[in-house]
Design an enzyme around this catalytic site. Structure first.
Site, PDB file in Angstrom:
ATOM      1  N   HIS A 165     -16.623  10.686   3.081  1.00 41.51           N
ATOM      2  CA  HIS A 165     -15.511  10.336   2.215  1.00 41.51           C
ATOM      3  C   HIS A 165     -14.706  11.564   1.803  1.00 41.51           C
ATOM      4  O   HIS A 165     -13.747  11.452   1.035  1.00 41.51           O
ATOM      5  CB  HIS A 165     -16.013   9.599   0.975  1.00 41.51           C
TER       6      HIS A 165
ATOM      7  N   CYS B 131     -25.063   2.464   0.758  1.00 46.67           N
ATOM      8  CA  CYS B 131     -24.324   3.664   0.358  1.00 46.67           C
ATOM      9  C   CYS B 131     -23.649   3.478  -0.984  1.00 46.67           C
ATOM     10  O   CYS B 131     -23.244   2.380  -1.340  1.00 46.67           O
ATOM     11  CB  CYS B 131     -23.288   4.041   1.409  1.00 46.67           C
TER      12      CYS B 131
ATOM     13  N   CYS C 221     -22.090   7.548   5.855  1.00 47.61           N
ATOM     14  CA  CYS C 221     -21.442   6.251   6.038  1.00 47.61           C
ATOM     15  C   CYS C 221     -20.678   6.289   7.356  1.00 47.61           C
ATOM     16  O   CYS C 221     -20.779   7.264   8.111  1.00 47.61           O
ATOM     17  CB  CYS C 221     -20.509   5.977   4.849  1.00 47.61           C
TER      18      CYS C 221
ATOM     19  N   ARG D 123       0.827  -1.219   0.000  1.00 45.81           N
ATOM     20  CA  ARG D 123       0.000   0.000   0.000  1.00 45.81           C
ATOM     21  C   ARG D 123       0.860   1.267   0.000  1.00 45.81           C
ATOM     22  O   ARG D 123       0.549   2.257   0.654  1.00 45.81           O
ATOM     23  CB  ARG D 123      -0.977  -0.001   1.182  1.00 45.81           C
ATOM     24  N   GLU D 124       1.935   1.226  -0.782  1.00 40.48           N
ATOM     25  CA  GLU D 124       2.830   2.378  -0.847  1.00 40.48           C
ATOM     26  C   GLU D 124       2.117   3.626  -1.351  1.00 40.48           C
ATOM     27  O   GLU D 124       2.377   4.737  -0.875  1.00 40.48           O
ATOM     28  CB  GLU D 124       4.020   2.067  -1.768  1.00 40.48           C
ATOM     29  N   LEU D 125       1.214   3.463  -2.339  1.00 31.77           N
ATOM     30  CA  LEU D 125       0.513   4.631  -2.870  1.00 31.77           C
ATOM     31  C   LEU D 125      -0.426   5.220  -1.828  1.00 31.77           C
ATOM     32  O   LEU D 125      -0.558   6.443  -1.723  1.00 31.77           O
ATOM     33  CB  LEU D 125      -0.255   4.256  -4.142  1.00 31.77           C
ATOM     34  N   LYS D 126      -1.096   4.370  -1.068  1.00 31.23           N
ATOM     35  CA  LYS D 126      -1.983   4.856  -0.002  1.00 31.23           C
ATOM     36  C   LYS D 126      -1.207   5.776   0.946  1.00 31.23           C
ATOM     37  O   LYS D 126      -1.647   6.885   1.265  1.00 31.23           O
ATOM     38  CB  LYS D 126      -2.564   3.670   0.766  1.00 31.23           C
TER      39      LYS D 126
ATOM     40  N   ARG E 219      -8.198   4.195  -0.150  1.00 34.03           N
ATOM     41  CA  ARG E 219      -8.923   3.251   0.702  1.00 34.03           C
ATOM     42  C   ARG E 219      -8.764   1.835   0.153  1.00 34.03           C
ATOM     43  O   ARG E 219      -9.052   1.564  -1.019  1.00 34.03           O
ATOM     44  CB  ARG E 219     -10.403   3.627   0.758  1.00 34.03           C
TER      45      ARG E 219
END
Length: 769
Positions: free
Chosen positions: A708, A659, A740, A20-23, A531
């Protein structure tokens, strides 16, 4: 002269990074801890790693332009210049993220599900006056990046027809979208195709040999006008003199009536999903290359080599030129199963993540090339493509996707014969609940989760590695529940939640406590933006060995005199957001999970919990794309929910939540769930759903806070949304809640936003008095 299409390819690949480097890079950039240079460096490294790894695995056709900082549909809007004026900033990244996440004083664009997946895309706004202009920087830059590594790539783009079908009419467009005299985005097809034509010319000038245009919208039911748009778009693009060869890619089902339309256009190749779809009508593609998606891009099971090779041979015999591919982009599966050393070895041998699926594609291409025309497939290939004969609790069978509504007589005997108990009529229940709960007009609640702090996440990771013990971890969870209850009481909410600090994910948490599931350590899949989720692997019969949520719900209720909701995930959603066994019909698996949820509802009631929320955000998502299959699906999906909840007494208030899934398309099914209160996304779509809801007969909570986005809505903004809702929903049935759960937000954002929500509700109560 057009070069031949490579023998093996994939339509796309995961882009978030194996760890998850981009996260992490995105969130650091958004928080101002790092700058643009660091973000772009991470992106370049991920793209380079992907291309090098695909090459090392032997894949011949490399895709590019599949990387995205947030979403490929949003990328396409930017490529076409379809940026609403309110989002434009001096900096291009600021503009891009304003559209995705909102900015000061500006709400983001609407977000919804990408067909029947759990991936979310940003919905473009197109109006009659939208000015289109080409911005080819991104696809050209990726072609050049790969070329600098000595690699040629095939740029991948959302096709013009799908882009316009997924868009919505810009606010204040004349007429009603979809009406005979009203504007619809597809009306702008000629202008959009003109931009694509200019893009193809620039790519040709760059020396690009092939371009992929994704048209998954064509596997759903399409009108004659929409099919004519396909013919217009690809007739025009195909006749361009100066262009690369064109691959039009379809995913998630059969092309159906769109196949002969595409066959009649001058495009050089068509990609077919031969896992969820069939080869019906493939003869019409003779003379073109058929890119045969025989390896599933949607699940984690190894491919049945003999079946896949037989399909490839049949397609080759009927259509001629064949290339091997996955059924869709591998965006929907994790990176590498070899990292999952904690999984049961027998189960792990059955699994294939993105890297293993690429290896399957390459091997099948070699087998196809080695099998002469008219000869049966050889049976001496390496074992990694063999069927799953060692399946614990199962056996090789039809895929879940193929076993939709109406496929199982065994299911008909075991579940449709089970009578769903009817609860008392809503009016009776509402009166009993009003007497028992004594809630004010316009009660304020939340959807369930509160922020997952870094401390909680670190503690959960430390528990998993044994660095801390269960006693220390549970002490932290109790302290967090106390904090959440105290905060809600101080802010003045009416129905409280315990905040779910013990849960890593609304599906994975239940998977960890139910038999029949396995969970991964590194199996991350992108849901939207930064996410990610780790879908559990549902591989055997589902049973609930003991209560899952009761202990924490009971503890939270002991801290307050206000009602605390028991929080459960519904059976359809648990299955939809898992990788599911393929040896039983899907509805049979859903009903097994419904049994477990029903037992949990009963135990929560026994523990004194009188408000129980059973969420089904995936109810619309799991629905088949073709209308002919939808009624049967909704019938058994609703029956599963009713079975899970119908044992509750009339005094127990059952909530559900949906949702970001175009719930307006299934309002009759939502009504049939018979929940006492239904909460829906509404803030981000600016109340779009309320116009379709009409006289909803039970409690309704249209979201007034888009969680979000990092934006904090003001009191006046929330009051405006509630005032609009009151035009549709009577005050005695209107609930006030966010869109949400709050787990992705910070406590600072949540406290400020909920304070404004409570204040807005109080203002309207005074007005209603």
């Amino acid at each position: 002269m057009t070069s031949s299409f490579p023998a093996s390819t994939v339509p796309g690949y995961p882009r978030i990074g194996p760890d998850r480097e981009l996260k992490r890079a995105l969130e650091s950039y958004w928080e101002g801890r790092t700058g643009r240079e660091e973000l772009e460096a991470t992106a370049r490294r991920l793209r380079e790693d992907t291309w090098r790894r695909l090459t090392a695995l032997g894949l011949e056709g490399l895709p590019s332009n599949t990387f995205s900082y947030y979403d490929q549909v949003l990328d396409t809007a930017v490529l076409l210049g379809a940026v609403p004026e309110r989002y434009r900033r001096d900096d291009d990244l600021a503009t891009y993220f304003a559209m995705a996440r909102g900015a000061e004083g500006v709400a983001p664009l609407r977000m919804t599900k990408w067909f029947d997946t759990n991936y979310h895309y940003i919905v473009p706004e197109i109006g009659p006056d939208t000015v289109f202009s080409l911005d080819a920087a991104k696809p050209l830059a990726e072609v050049r990046e790969a070329r600098a590594l000595g690699l040629e790539t095939r740029p991948v783009l959302v096709g013009p027809v799908t882009f316009l079908l997924l868009a919505q009419a810009a606010p204040n467009s004349p007429g009603s979208a979809g009406s005979p005299e009203g504007f619809v985005p597809l009306d702008r097809l000629d202008d959009v195709v003109e931009v694509y034509a200019r893009l193809l010319a620039e790519l040709a000038a760059e020396g690009v040999g092939w371009v992929q245009l994704d048209e998954p919208a064509l596997v759903a039911d399409r009108t004659p006008a929409e099919l004519a748009a396909v013919e217009t778009a690809y007739g025009r693009l195909g006749r361009l003199e100066n262009r690369p060869a064109l691959l039009v890619a379809s995913f998630f089902g059969d092309l159906g009536e769109a196949l002969p339309v595409l066959a009649g256009t001058p495009v050089e190749a068509v990609a077919l999903d031969l896992v969820r779809g069939t080869a019906h009508g493939v003869d019409a593609l003779a003379g073109k290359t058929v890119v045969a998606g025989v390896v599933s891009g949607r699940d984690v099971w190894r491919t049945d080599r003999e079946r896949a090779l037989a399909t490839l041979l049949a397609v080759r015999e009927r259509a001629g030129r064949v290339a091997v591919s996955t059924s869709c982009s591998l965006l929907h599966v994790p990176y590498d199963v070899e990292r999952e050393t904690g999984l049961d070895p027998v189960l792990r041998r059955r699994l294939a993540f993105a890297e293993q699926k690429v290896a399957e594609v390459v091997e099948l291409a070699h087998l196809l090339a080695a099998t002469p025309d008219g000869r049966p497939p050889r049976n001496d290939a390496p074992d990694r493509l063999q069927p799953r004969h060692d399946a614990p609790g199962g056996h090789p069978a039809q895929s879940c996707a193929a076993s939709g509504p109406g496929h199982s007589a065994a299911h008909d005997r075991s579940h449709t014969s089970r009578a769903v108990e009817g609860r008392a009529p809503y009016a009776v229940r509402a009166a009993a609940q009003a007497e028992h709960l004594k809630l004010p007009l316009l009660p304020v609640t939340t959807i369930g989760s509160f922020p997952q702090t870094g401390e909680l996440r670190r503690a959960r990771a430390a528990l998993a590695t044994g660095e801390i013990g269960e006693v220390a971890y549970e002490s932290m969870v109790r302290a967090e529940i106390e904090r959440v209850i105290a905060l809600q009481e101080r802010l003045g909410l009416d129905v409280l939640v315990h905040g779910e600090p013990e849960r890593n994910d609304m599906v994975q948490y239940f998977a960890e406590h139910l038999d029949g599931f396995a969970v991964t350590r590194h199996g991350w899949v992108q849901s939207y933006g930064s996410r990610c989720t780790r879908p559990p692997i549902l591989h055997g019969d589902v049973r609930r060995p003991e209560p899952v949520t009761v202990r924490w719900a009971r503890y939270a209720q002991s801290l307050t005199s206000k009602p605390v909701k028991g929080m459960l995930t519904g059976p359809v959603t648990i299955v939809a957001w898992s990788f599911v066994r393929d040896d039983l019909p899907l509805r049979e698996v859903v009903h097994q999970v419904a049994d477990a949820v029903r037992e949990e509802v009963g135990d929560l009631e026994e523990a004194g919990i009188r408000v129980i929320q059973v969420d089904e955000p995936a109810l619309r998502e799991l629905m088949p794309l073709r209308r002919a299959e939808q009624a049967a699906y909704l019938e058994w999906a609703v029956a599963a929910y009713r079975w899970a909840t119908s044992g509750a007494s009339e005094h127990t208030q059952i909530h559900t939540h949906l949702c970001y899934s175009d719930a307006d398309q299934i309002l009759a099914a939502i009504d049939a769930l018979d929940a006492d209160v239904t909460s829906i996304e509404s803030a981000r779509s600016r109340g779009r759903l309320l116009g379709a809801v009409g006289a909803f007969p039970r409690g309704l909570g249209p979201g007034v806070y888009d969680i979000h986005s990092p934006r904090v809505p003001g009191v006046d903004e929330v009051e405006h949304l509630l005032t609009g809702a009151l035009r549709t929903v009577p005050a005695e049935r209107l609930w006030v809640n966010p869109d949400c759960g709050l787990k992705t937000r910070s406590y600072e954002q949540v406290e400020a936003a909920l304070a404004n929500v409570v204040e807005a509700a109080a203002r309207l109560r005074e007005r209603q008095a």
